[in-house]
Design an enzyme around this catalytic site. Structure first.
Site, PDB file in Angstrom:
ATOM      1  CB  SER A 176      -8.441   0.330   5.650  1.00  0.00           C
ATOM      2  OG  SER A 176      -8.864   1.887   5.661  1.00  0.00           O
ATOM      3  CE  LYS A 205      -3.814   2.020   2.797  1.00  0.00           C
ATOM      4  NZ  LYS A 205      -4.709   1.827   3.962  1.00  0.00           N
ATOM      5  CB  SER A 248      -7.988   3.442   2.900  1.00  0.00           C
ATOM      6  OG  SER A 248      -7.137   2.956   3.605  1.00  0.00           O
TER       7      SER A 248
HETATM    8  N1  GLN Z   1     -13.279   3.954   6.369  1.00  0.00           N
HETATM    9  C1  GLN Z   1     -12.536   4.292   7.506  1.00  0.00           C
HETATM   10  C2  GLN Z   1     -12.131   5.461   7.437  1.00  0.00           C
HETATM   11  O1  GLN Z   1     -12.572   6.304   6.462  1.00  0.00           O
HETATM   12  C3  GLN Z   1     -11.199   3.405   7.694  1.00  0.00           C
HETATM   13  C4  GLN Z   1     -10.052   3.768   7.082  1.00  0.00           C
HETATM   14  C5  GLN Z   1      -8.889   2.765   7.687  1.00  0.00           C
HETATM   15  O2  GLN Z   1      -9.215   1.934   8.165  1.00  0.00           O
HETATM   16  N2  GLN Z   1      -7.485   3.434   7.272  1.00  0.00           N
HETATM   17  O3  GLN Z   1     -11.440   6.162   8.306  1.00  0.00           O
END
Ligand code: GLN
Length: 474
Positions: free
Chosen positions: A175, A76, A151
């Site tokens: 994410s 990532k 994400s």
């Molecule tokens: N969807 C969550 C957010 O927008 C999780 C993001 C993540 O785990 N990095 O913060």
């Protein structure tokens, strides 16, 4: 091209001469090129990966190949890899190169993994659809009009479409698990403190964890095991000895705690609900015990998560000021305009929204009403999670309330997007481990993921129970 579910299968084929690392890397590069419209990769390090592939092929010949020899991996774009660009999918870091390598990435390299490139994601890992990337959205390979989740959307699609064998993601509020569910993969959010965060670009430091996205449970175990364990660079990593995960075949019966408010949630999609109910029935038919529990904090999960993570983000992201590294506005004339213009030009809308929200909840007038209160609620959620897990082996709920949604469906409505995290944030708030496993596909071909949660540092048990759930689903 050959597609593999397990690293051990790749290694067997390399040893028997059916394929080689060089051949595999070439195939993946061609596949990435052919699937460019998915936008899963931000950069491919083709020449370097081919050189590494040659080295690993040699190691197979001399019999000293590491445990990840033959595994081609994507990381990532929020993981540092020395001498390589890293941008957190943000314009503010455009052109920036890592000065050191993340511990998690280094441990993969030490076992002869081949790193092929960096994958697209939501900017600074803030999002649930991968539409917040400064470099365009990622598309779900099961239906390119739908999101891959976020994400770690690029990491998920890279595995789903066989552009690499496995990837690393990060999970602050879901994410890894949510994109794994949307793309039909295994994705674990390890216990907070199992894997070093050194070299992970921080979003919310008391929530962030690195983890793998894979086609198989076995690979997930292997990658987690290799990355786990203490690290002198990250004081939050537990110094208990590095784990060894193993699936045992003994017939064991488990107790699953099902959150009533989750399975009866009005927002639960019909297919997801049906899959949850049929899994519960199959588990019972196999002699496992199902108990239901009331989780009175369900409506507080998402607010608690967003209050605390934005507070931490506002502090973590203050380093992107235009002074030290990354984007510096060419229009700045003095110190203040350097800060203001560099951040205005460099950050996307969602990141700005969160920095402002986090700054607000930390401000002296509102600190007690929001930040301190959210910390207290965090403790209540943690206590309740521990209490449920003290009388059950695992918590079972769907990973997401719906399968992958349409691109653009929620992007204009931040609240609707935040609610996509409803079932995943609990494990980050409480700190325990959780996994999403692919158990079904809808009639339209969209994957559905089920989530299992165990206590802190109970990854061995989590994997063992996941194997049983998979067996029951088949
Ligand atoms: N969807 C969550 C957010 O927008 C999780 C993001 C993540 O785990 N990095 O913060």
């Amino acid at each position: 091209m050959s597609t593999y579910r397990r690293i051990t299968d790749i290694q067997a084929d390399i040893r028997s001469g059916k394929t080689s690392c060089v051949q595999l890397v070439k195939e993946y590069i061609a596949r990435i090129e052919a699937q460019k419209h998915l936008n899963a990769f931000l950069e491919v390090w083709a020449d370097e990966a081919l050189e590494q592939a040659e080295r690993v092929d040699q190691k197979f010949k001399t019999g000293n190949a590491g445990r990840l020899a033959g595994a081609v991996i994507g990381i990532k774009d929020n993981l540092a890899y020395k001498g390589h660009k890293v941008s957190a999918a943000s314009k503010i870091l455009e052109g920036f190169e890592s000065l050191y390598t993340a511990t998690a990435v280094q441990r993969l390299l030490d076992e002869d993994a081949i790193i092929l490139g960096r994958t697209n994601c939501d900017e600074f890992a803030m999002g649930a659809s991968n539409e917040n990337s400064a470099f365009g959205p990622v598309r779900n390979a099961a239906d390119p009009e739908r999101v891959p989740g976020g994400s770690s959307g690029g990491s998920a699609v890279a595995v789903q479409a066989n552009l690499v064998h496995a990837t690393l993601g990060s999970d602050t509020g879901g994410s890894i698990r949510q994109p794994a569910a949307f793309c039909g993969l295994f994705g674990i959010k390890p216990t907070y403190g199992l894997i070093s965060r050194w070299g992970l670009l921080a979003y919310a430091s008391s929530f962030d964890q690195i983890g793998p996205l894979t086609h198989s449970l076995e690979d997930n175990m292997l990658l987690t095991e290799i990355m786990a364990g203490s690290d002198e660079h990250d004081a939050t990593v537990s110094d208990r000895s590095a784990p060894r995960y193993q699936l045992d075949t003994a017939d064991k019966k488990y107790t699953f705690a099902v959150m009533r408010q989750a399975v009866e949630h009005p927002g639960l999609d019909a297919d997801v609900k049906q899959e949850t109910e049929s899994l519960i029935a199959s588990l019972q038919a196999q002699g496992h015990q199902i108990t239901y529990f009331d989780f009175e904090y369900l409506d507080y999960l998402v607010p608690t998560y967003y209050l605390l993570t934005t507070a931490e983000a506002s502090s973590n992201l203050s380093r992107y000021s235009g002074l030290l590294y990354g984007h510096r506005s060419p229009n700045a004339t003095d110190l203040e305009s350097t800060f203001t213009l560099s951040r205005t030009e460099g950050f996307g809308e969602e990141v700005k929204r969160r920095i402002m929200l986090g700054t607000f909840v930390l401000s002296s007038d509102y600190y007690d009403a929001y930040y301190s209160k959210a910390q207290k609620v965090r403790r209540l959620i943690q206590n309740k999670t521990r209490e449920v897990l003290s009388s059950a082996d695992a918590i079972l709920i769907p990973t997401t309330s719906t399968p992958a949604f349409q691109l653009g469906e929620k992007s204009k409505n931040p609240i609707a997007m935040y609610l996509a995290d409803l079932f995943t944030v609990q494990a980050n708030i409480a700190g325990n481990c959780a996994i999403s496993i692919p158990t079904a596909t809808t009639a339209a071909g969209l994957p559905i993921g089920m989530q299992l949660m165990c206590g802190e540092f109970e990854e061995q048990k989590l994997y063992q129970i996941s194997a049983e759930v998979l067996r029951v689903c088949q």
